[in-house]
Write an enzyme that holds these catalytic residues in place. Sequence first.
Site, PDB file in Angstrom:
ATOM      1  CE  LYS A  90      -1.185   7.010   6.785  1.00 28.07           C
ATOM      2  NZ  LYS A  90      -0.794   6.187   5.726  1.00 28.07           N
ATOM      3  CG  PHE A  97      -1.979   1.136   1.085  1.00 26.82           C
ATOM      4  CD1 PHE A  97      -2.981   1.174   0.397  1.00 26.82           C
ATOM      5  CD2 PHE A  97      -1.561   2.276   1.880  1.00 26.82           C
ATOM      6  CE1 PHE A  97      -3.915   2.600   0.305  1.00 26.82           C
ATOM      7  CE2 PHE A  97      -2.186   3.369   1.768  1.00 26.82           C
ATOM      8  CZ  PHE A  97      -3.519   3.609   1.056  1.00 26.82           C
ATOM      9  CG  ASP A 123       5.614   4.033   1.886  1.00 32.38           C
ATOM     10  OD1 ASP A 123       5.639   4.763   3.050  1.00 32.38           O
ATOM     11  OD2 ASP A 123       4.603   3.811   0.969  1.00 32.38           O
TER      12      ASP A 123
HETATM   13  C1  LIG Z   1      -1.128   6.141   4.319  1.00 35.69           C
HETATM   14  C2  LIG Z   1       0.129   5.575   3.511  1.00 35.69           C
HETATM   15  C3  LIG Z   1       0.466   6.118   2.130  1.00 35.69           C
HETATM   16  C4  LIG Z   1      -0.464   7.335   1.566  1.00 35.69           C
HETATM   17  O1  LIG Z   1      -0.247   8.243   2.505  1.00 35.69           O
HETATM   18  P1  LIG Z   1      -1.659   9.439   1.933  1.00 35.69           P
HETATM   19  O2  LIG Z   1      -1.172  10.804   2.793  1.00 35.69           O
HETATM   20  O3  LIG Z   1      -2.866   8.832   2.441  1.00 35.69           O
HETATM   21  O4  LIG Z   1      -1.224   9.791   0.656  1.00 35.69           O
HETATM   22  C5  LIG Z   1       1.674   5.629   1.539  1.00 35.69           C
HETATM   23  N1  LIG Z   1       2.181   4.786   2.045  1.00 35.69           N
HETATM   24  C6  LIG Z   1       1.858   4.307   3.274  1.00 35.69           C
HETATM   25  C7  LIG Z   1       2.714   2.960   3.723  1.00 35.69           C
HETATM   26  C8  LIG Z   1       0.973   4.327   4.140  1.00 35.69           C
HETATM   27  O5  LIG Z   1       0.691   3.962   5.188  1.00 35.69           O
END
Ligand SMILES: *Cc1c(COP(=O)(O)O)cnc(C)c1O
Length: 405
Positions: free
Chosen positions: A254, A140, A225
């Site tokens: 985040k 994700f 990520d």
């Molecule tokens: C939440 C998340 C994203 C996307 O972030 P947004 O601010 O919602 O675009 C990408 N990678 C990971 C691992 C995430 O948890």
Amino acid sequence: MSSLDFISQESAFGAHNYHPLEVVIERASGVWVWDVEGKKYLDCLAAYSAVNQGHCHPKIIETLKQQAEKCTLTSRAFFNDQLGPFYQQLSELLGYEKVLPMNTGAEAVETAIKAARRWGYRNKGIAAGQAEILVFGGNFHGRTTTVVGFSSDDAYQADFGPFTPGFKIVPYGDLAAVEAAMNGNVCAMLIEPIQGEAGIIIPPAGYLQALRALADKNNCLLICDEIQAGLGRTGKMLCCQHENVRPDLVILGKALSGGVYPVSAVVGDDKVLSVFEPGSHGSTYGGNPLGAACARTALSVLVDEGMVENSRDLGAYALERLCKLDSPHVKDVRGLGLWIGIELHAETGGARPFCEALRGMGVLCKETHDYVIRFAPPLMISKADLDWALEQLEAVLTAPLPVAK
Ligand SMILES: *Cc1c(COP(=O)(O)O)cnc(C)c1O
């Protein structure tokens, strides 16, 4: 208006791209939130780890107020007095030369993809239009069309194509599959060091180190990520630090602003981020002074208030306690730091009714991928509050099956 009024209003006028638990939050402080009827809940989702520092952290809110009254947005057409200090603080904190700020997580992922491709063409000599990025099953990385194009989840993809080419999905945790997929056109591997949305999936020990070695051997980039896993969630500042791995690019979002304002960033060294010259990439709000100021304070309180250590210590305690639980519903308990997935047996019918039962008891958890309850409170949670939340969890998990609504 009552909770039900707000819920029906959202349902009437909003697109139905979410399925929230039926709680309408009006006020929040630290680990606690209150609904419009005044009922109090302990937030064990922490906005998918965006409020690691706790809701409305007083120092971050103070920064927000002060900066909001001074200057909020300049665009990058001009310099501002908050961005430089933010760059320096973040690069020194993580030990990298350069920072590139964006707003949402998905934009930062897109930025890393662009950086990796350019690096591949300009430094590795990949033929035009041939660059490949290896990604992982169950990933994700956000919701843009390019990013969902390399998802392995049908719900994220169905009827959103055609998708951006140049990505190859390999099974998460399978080193041989990565070796088999490797070739001269691969410019990067893009990985979550722990997969959050997939259900707190932890790769085998040594996996990230092996990927680092593979990246070095094949002259490609390792991109982590850390949008959800990073900034203390797993008990280290970055999740990849558990394996002493230094990725070429780290993607943050985040909790980078402690949940008050969207701030994301790609962090790396000059050898990669110097592929961007003026005009090649940007964002109107990216690097704005309000976001930069909030992010500086959000990073400071994470460090100054020992939240990373608290996540490590209380996370280990909570995991041990949940692993000991004798529950007929639980198939697996796994986690690192204050990030725990409780996977339920298929016969339970899913995690949603458990989350609804918990909500009734004053604990907010959210199911992920049907069978996993994600337990991820703010990292400043006290032992007493954690104990209380665990008692509620233990009660729900050892009671007869909750009835689905
Ligand atoms: C939440 C998340 C994203 C996307 O972030 P947004 O601010 O919602 O675009 C990408 N990678 C990971 C691992 C995430 O948890």
